[in-house]
Design an enzyme around this catalytic site. Structure first.
Site, mmCIF file in Angstrom:
data_model
loop_
_atom_site.group_PDB
_atom_site.id
_atom_site.type_symbol
_atom_site.label_atom_id
_atom_site.label_comp_id
_atom_site.label_asym_id
_atom_site.label_seq_id
_atom_site.Cartn_x
_atom_site.Cartn_y
_atom_site.Cartn_z
ATOM 1 C CB SER A 15 98.827 19.653 139.673
ATOM 2 O OG SER A 15 100.048 19.479 140.369
ATOM 3 C CB SER A 17 102.746 19.695 142.497
ATOM 4 O OG SER A 17 103.123 18.525 141.806
ATOM 5 C CE LYS A 66 107.333 15.380 133.825
ATOM 6 N NZ LYS A 66 107.376 14.082 134.484
ATOM 7 C CG ASP A 101 109.856 12.646 136.896
ATOM 8 O OD1 ASP A 101 109.191 13.071 137.861
ATOM 9 O OD2 ASP A 101 109.726 13.079 135.741
ATOM 10 N N GLY A 126 107.391 0.182 128.396
ATOM 11 C CA GLY A 126 107.260 1.526 127.844
ATOM 12 C C GLY A 126 108.622 2.082 127.485
ATOM 13 C CB ALA A 130 106.923 8.009 131.787
ATOM 14 C CG ASN A 150 107.621 0.897 123.655
ATOM 15 O OD1 ASN A 150 106.773 1.178 124.510
ATOM 16 N ND2 ASN A 150 107.817 1.638 122.582
ATOM 17 C CB THR A 152 107.078 1.344 118.785
ATOM 18 O OG1 THR A 152 105.705 1.748 118.725
ATOM 19 C CG2 THR A 152 107.773 1.633 117.478
ATOM 20 C CB VAL A 153 110.470 -3.699 118.940
ATOM 21 C CG1 VAL A 153 111.724 -4.335 119.521
ATOM 22 C CG2 VAL A 153 109.266 -4.589 119.211
ATOM 23 C CE1 TYR A 213 100.071 11.076 140.078
ATOM 24 C CE2 TYR A 213 98.034 11.424 141.288
ATOM 25 C CZ TYR A 213 99.074 11.908 140.515
ATOM 26 O OH TYR A 213 99.071 13.231 140.168
HETATM 27 P P1 ATR Z 1 105.307 9.563 128.131
HETATM 28 O O1 ATR Z 1 106.138 10.808 128.115
HETATM 29 O O2 ATR Z 1 104.130 9.610 129.052
HETATM 30 O O3 ATR Z 1 106.110 8.320 128.329
HETATM 31 P P2 ATR Z 1 105.141 9.082 125.276
HETATM 32 O O4 ATR Z 1 106.524 9.565 125.017
HETATM 33 O O5 ATR Z 1 104.034 9.441 124.330
HETATM 34 O O6 ATR Z 1 104.589 9.539 126.687
HETATM 35 O O7 ATR Z 1 105.195 7.492 125.411
HETATM 36 C C1 ATR Z 1 104.061 6.740 125.694
HETATM 37 C C2 ATR Z 1 104.480 5.295 125.960
HETATM 38 O O8 ATR Z 1 103.315 4.517 126.230
HETATM 39 C C3 ATR Z 1 105.152 4.629 124.785
HETATM 40 O O9 ATR Z 1 106.025 3.623 125.265
HETATM 41 C C4 ATR Z 1 103.952 4.020 124.055
HETATM 42 O O10 ATR Z 1 104.276 2.950 123.179
HETATM 43 P P3 ATR Z 1 104.770 3.283 121.668
HETATM 44 O O11 ATR Z 1 106.168 3.781 121.783
HETATM 45 O O12 ATR Z 1 104.658 1.976 120.965
HETATM 46 O O13 ATR Z 1 103.796 4.325 121.157
HETATM 47 C C5 ATR Z 1 103.179 3.508 125.245
HETATM 48 N N1 ATR Z 1 101.749 3.278 125.018
HETATM 49 C C6 ATR Z 1 100.776 4.197 124.881
HETATM 50 N N2 ATR Z 1 99.563 3.601 124.758
HETATM 51 C C7 ATR Z 1 99.771 2.264 124.845
HETATM 52 C C8 ATR Z 1 98.929 1.108 124.822
HETATM 53 N N3 ATR Z 1 97.606 1.216 124.674
HETATM 54 N N4 ATR Z 1 99.500 -0.125 124.948
HETATM 55 C C9 ATR Z 1 100.829 -0.220 125.106
HETATM 56 N N5 ATR Z 1 101.693 0.819 125.140
HETATM 57 C C10 ATR Z 1 101.173 2.048 125.019
#
Ligand code: ATR
Length: 265
Positions: A15, A17, A66, A101, A126, A130, A150, A152-153, A213
């Site tokens: 970190s 921070s 979080k 954030d 996504g 985040a 995303n 997963t739509v 980053y």
């Molecule tokens: P965070 O809190 O970091 O956002 P999370 O809640 O696990 O972590 O979400 C991860 C995100 O990255 C999700 O949008 C995930 O897509 P899914 O909802 O379909 O799982 C996305 N993600 C992770 N790996 C990916 C990849 N290889 N290609 C595209 N999207 C990805």
């Protein structure tokens, strides 16, 4: 007496921070310390309780705690409530949960990168934690539209439904485009992977922003090949820290020299 602050995470050794808050404290003459604490995966609440008992005044919370911090707080700021996650705790008559954030991302975009968001077409890639944390602060800037794409739509749809009009959801193959700003909020960069995005989302005037980053990501490399400008999430990291510092101390540090010194390493 020196006021104690900390960041809780797992892992936490890398970190930045502590370094960022130490720089802010030096710059503003605040008498405070800031340490990194590795909380066991099943022991976050206990670690926070120990820190409060030892005189801790506030803490940042990072992956994977979080959502747990959101549940631990007795009171929540509006932005934490909307984000469904907490990255900043203040220990003062109970536990106040906040989320800086989204404000950090918007500050980095608008102040450091001079990317005004009003009237812009924004693609948020996504729909996890985040992404959720930045939707409302982005909408407050009144973009022309915000599309959440995303893998997963259904997750993108659930997130868009929380915010209503002006936000639409889709999969990677139906994003349309081009967009003025494309933000990668997926965990794909962590794994060195590229979400299967259409090149049509970018034009020469697009800013492609990766919340990650510290290294060039496949997403930023792909955007660059399409002629887009690129930025990583280091500025967001420093700006969310500055916002937390302001919540705790009531003073706004100057972020530019801190970002510059982290970039120079
Ligand atoms: P965070 O809190 O970091 O956002 P999370 O809640 O696990 O972590 O979400 C991860 C995100 O990255 C999700 O949008 C995930 O897509 P899914 O909802 O379909 O799982 C996305 N993600 C992770 N790996 C990916 C990849 N290889 N290609 C595209 N999207 C990805």
């Amino acid at each position: 007496m020196t006021d104690r602050y900390a960041v809780f995470g797992h892992p936490i050794a890398h970190s930045k921070s502590p370094q960022i808050h130490a720089a802010f404290a030096r710059q503003t003459g605040q008498d405070m310390s800031y340490e990194a604490i590795l909380a066991p995966l099943d022991g976050f609440a206990g670690c926070v309780a120990d820190f409060i008992a030892a005189g801790g005044r506030g803490a940042n919370v990072t992956v994977p705690f979080k959502e747990e911090a959101f549940r631990l707080a007795n009171r929540l700021s509006r932005r934490a409530e909307r984000a469904g996650a907490v990255n900043t705790l203040t220990f003062d008559d109970g536990i106040l949960g906040d989320n800086t954030d989204g404000a950090g991302l918007v500050s980095d975009l608008t102040r450091n990168l001079h990317c005004a968001l009003a009237g812009k077409r924004i693609l948020l890639v996504g729909a996890g934690g985040a992404a959720r944390g930045v939707v409302e602060p982005l909408l407050e800037q009144q973009p022309a539209r915000l599309v959440i794409a995303n893998r997963t739509v259904s997750r993108a749809q659930e997130l868009a439904d929380l915010f209503g009009r002006g936000v639409t959801a889709c999969g990677f193959d139906t994003t349309g485009g081009p967009f003025d700003l494309v933000i990668n909020a997926t965990a794909a960069s962590l794994a060195g992977e590229l979400p299967p995005l259409s090149p049509a989302i970018f034009t020469a005037g697009t800013l492609a922003y990766d919340m990650m980053y510290g290294r060039d990501t496949p997403f930023l490399a792909f955007a660059r090949v399409q002629g887009a400008a690129t930025a990583d999430g280091l500025g967001m990291l420093v700006e969310q820290a500055a916002e937390a510092f302001f919540v705790w101390r009531g003073v706004r540090p100057d972020t530019a020299p801190v970002i510059a010194s982290l970039r120079a390493v």
